[in-house]
Design a protein around this motif. Structure first.
Motif: not given
Length: 147
Positions: A64-66
């Motif tokens: 998961k990013r951002g």
């Protein structure tokens, strides 16, 4: 009359749900279309969306990013140079922008940006303007009105 416009007579077809499990004479009795054994043949035998039979599901395997801001607004930007297509002394509103094909969907608003030149006197009524856009519209003799 031809094959493309044939349709059943009124009242001959009805949209009620097909009742399964009502005897083998119906063609859909006994197992009622659920097959023989397994989780999906049992009552209450459903799996949630994304379930992979106990394997670590894809949505948990991927990193998961951002960050997505839930309060952000989607503003449609239009340059001053694109207003040249309108007649001189006309009123440019969001409706006229949609009719001309400059804007397909307004989402949360329309903003006029100052890229390009404007040689016609226009009254422009949209949600927002950049400072340079207001300067160019007024230099051409028009008005920039925020609605």
């Amino acid at each position: 009359m031809n094959l493309s416009n044939l349709h059943p007579a009124a009242g001959s077809k009805h949209s009620d749900a097909f009742r399964v499990g009502r005897g083998h004479g119906s063609g859909n009795g006994k197992t009622a279309g659920r097959g023989q054994k397994g989780q999906k043949s049992r009552s209450g035998g459903k799996v949630r969306v994304g379930f992979e039979g106990g394997q670590m599901p894809l949505y948990r395997r991927l990193p998961k990013r951002g960050f997505t801001c839930i309060n952000s607004k989607k503003i449609i930007a239009i340059n001053v140079s694109e207003l040249e297509r309108f007649e001189a002394d006309s009123v440019v509103t969001i409706d006229t922008l949609i009719e001309s094909g400059l804007v397909k969907n307004t989402f949360d608003g329309v903003k006029i940006l100052g890229n390009g030149e404007l040689s016609k006197k226009l009254t422009v009524q949209v949600n927002a303007f950049s400072k340079s856009a207001v300067a160019k519209i007024e230099a051409a003799g028009g008005k920039a009105e925020v609605i």
